[in-house]
Design a protein around this motif. Sequence first.
Motif, PDB file in Angstrom:
ATOM      1  N   ALA A  30       0.823  -1.204   0.000  1.00 22.86           N
ATOM      2  CA  ALA A  30       0.000   0.000   0.000  1.00 22.86           C
ATOM      3  C   ALA A  30       0.860   1.258   0.000  1.00 22.86           C
ATOM      4  CB  ALA A  30      -0.931   0.005   1.215  1.00 22.86           C
ATOM      5  N   TYR A  31       0.428   2.238  -0.783  1.00 18.79           N
ATOM      6  CA  TYR A  31       1.082   3.551  -0.749  1.00 18.79           C
ATOM      7  C   TYR A  31       0.483   4.407   0.372  1.00 18.79           C
ATOM      8  CZ  TYR A  31       3.633   2.766  -5.085  1.00 18.79           C
ATOM      9  OH  TYR A  31       4.506   2.272  -6.027  1.00 18.79           O
ATOM     10  N   TYR A  32      -0.720   4.083   0.805  1.00 18.87           N
ATOM     11  CA  TYR A  32      -1.286   4.811   1.939  1.00 18.87           C
ATOM     12  C   TYR A  32      -0.675   4.279   3.228  1.00 18.87           C
ATOM     13  CZ  TYR A  32      -4.365   0.698   2.205  1.00 18.87           C
ATOM     14  OH  TYR A  32      -4.865  -0.585   2.287  1.00 18.87           O
ATOM     15  N   LEU A  97      -1.685   5.725  -9.346  1.00 24.79           N
ATOM     16  CA  LEU A  97      -1.962   5.410  -7.937  1.00 24.79           C
ATOM     17  C   LEU A  97      -3.376   5.766  -7.476  1.00 24.79           C
ATOM     18  CD1 LEU A  97       1.431   6.576  -6.334  1.00 24.79           C
ATOM     19  CD2 LEU A  97       0.832   4.333  -7.286  1.00 24.79           C
ATOM     20  N   HIS A 100      -5.054   3.799  -4.725  1.00 26.44           N
ATOM     21  CA  HIS A 100      -4.559   3.891  -3.351  1.00 26.44           C
ATOM     22  C   HIS A 100      -5.217   5.040  -2.577  1.00 26.44           C
ATOM     23  CE1 HIS A 100      -1.328   0.843  -3.574  1.00 26.44           C
ATOM     24  NE2 HIS A 100      -1.414   1.112  -4.862  1.00 26.44           N
ATOM     25  N   ASN A 117      -4.745  10.770   3.428  1.00 24.29           N
ATOM     26  CA  ASN A 117      -4.599   9.771   2.370  1.00 24.29           C
ATOM     27  C   ASN A 117      -3.671  10.310   1.277  1.00 24.29           C
ATOM     28  OD1 ASN A 117      -7.094   7.604   0.713  1.00 24.29           O
ATOM     29  ND2 ASN A 117      -4.875   7.671   0.514  1.00 24.29           N
ATOM     30  N   VAL A 121       0.132   8.783   0.399  1.00 18.77           N
ATOM     31  CA  VAL A 121       0.425   8.245  -0.930  1.00 18.77           C
ATOM     32  C   VAL A 121       1.571   9.012  -1.581  1.00 18.77           C
ATOM     33  CG1 VAL A 121      -0.476   7.901  -3.263  1.00 18.77           C
ATOM     34  CG2 VAL A 121      -1.900   7.323  -1.275  1.00 18.77           C
TER      35      VAL A 121
END
Length: 493
Positions: A30-32, A97, A100, A117, A121
């Motif tokens: 996950a980028y979050y 993205l 995400h 968020n 990200v």
Amino acid sequence: MTTTASCTAPASATRLEHDLLGDRHVPTHAYYGVHTLRARENFPITGIPIGTYPDLIHALACVKQAAARTNAELGLLPRDIATAIEAACIEIRSGALADHFVVDVIQGGAGTSTNMNANEVIANRALELLGRDRGDYSTIHPIEHVNMSQSTNDAYPTAVKIALQFLTRRLNGAMGQLAWAFTVKAEEFALIVKMGRTQLQDAVPMTLGQEFATYAAMLNEDIARLGEATTLLTEINLGGTAIGTGINTHPQYSAINCAHLREISGFDLSIAADLVEATQDVGAFVHLSGVLKRTALKLSKVCNDLRLLSSGPQAGLSEINLPAVQAGSSIMPGKVNPVIPEVVNQVAFEVVGNDVAISLAAEGGQLQLNAFEPIITHSLFKSILHLTNACHTLTDNCATGITANTDHLRAIVERSIGIATALNPYIGYSSATKVAAEALETGRSITELVVEQGLLTRVQVEEILRPEVLIPSLRRNLPTVSTHTSENRGLSR
């Protein structure tokens, strides 16, 4: 897109992140981060993630990119970190993205979860660009670096206003195309005479072209109103931070940032004169919603007309034909329904409901902040997106293919007592009233009775019922129609 070892980790792998509530394991892929993770758990409301609205994600990236550039220019953010953040923002603006951005569109916290968020990200993608692992916040931190000199309370509404400008630009185009389609039909139907109606009763003659030109004019009026409402969205509170006082910002931050954001977004943005007022005021959103409601109601009225004018085909008005786009019944053979106007009607109903939600959310604000901007945002986005799509389908699948039942329209005019009003100047009010009453009682046409009673010849009646004569606004160098009785004295005027 650059990848690191973390990108190839098993889907079940996690990394440990920390916030004020403690530690949480976040999926490695996950980028979050942890703030987004908690928000996903806290707000299982609509099932619609903010990534569903690409314009909002694009706008958030614009805001974060401008902030990084400004903070670097002011010497607050190391150049390498600012460059990585900008590069991540540019990727996100191009559509990367999006999956995400996972926080629900309806959320508590005045948009904080949406802002976090975005921060997470961007931070994690920027870390990758520097060759670091996601979650290595000692290098680039979502709050310390990506959110530097900002608060949700200025970054989020600014992003919303930018996103709304992207959205309204497309709505404006869709409305313009629909107005043009009606204009083309107005020209095509310019000389087709029909009966106008008031309160669903015969009134006086008009042309079908005039009826359709009215629809174009109504839309063009609202295009202008939409432009006015959009102008209010160019005033932003960026630099006001938490409540508009500008705490934790450089004295020059607001002005420099606005200049960069103008360049990045392409919109002529300006900083509000009173940032405390601008931080708590959602008047621009309320105003825009009102214009959207006005547009929706007008569109719905037009669609009501189209459904009524095309009703039939045998037992209704049947003045126009809408394109047949699908079968209308699972039981009645040959039935075709006005499904395109019907779906536009339903969009209008939704927009009105959204306006109510926005009004209540605006009223519900307290003191220095309105905590309900997420529902305002979601409602505005739905209204604009659905109105845009409604205009497109009404143009492409209905308006451009409308045809007129010319002979039927003419016959209605000749049978209607409404033309007695048009004959009044030529045969006199008294005679016109008697003829109208007799026509209504016997079912015979006005033309037939006028000719039979010697009040006018058929040639004279046909001349009077020419579109150019019948409808004053169409008159152009008309010949004089001769008459022979004193009661017809008005015929040649």
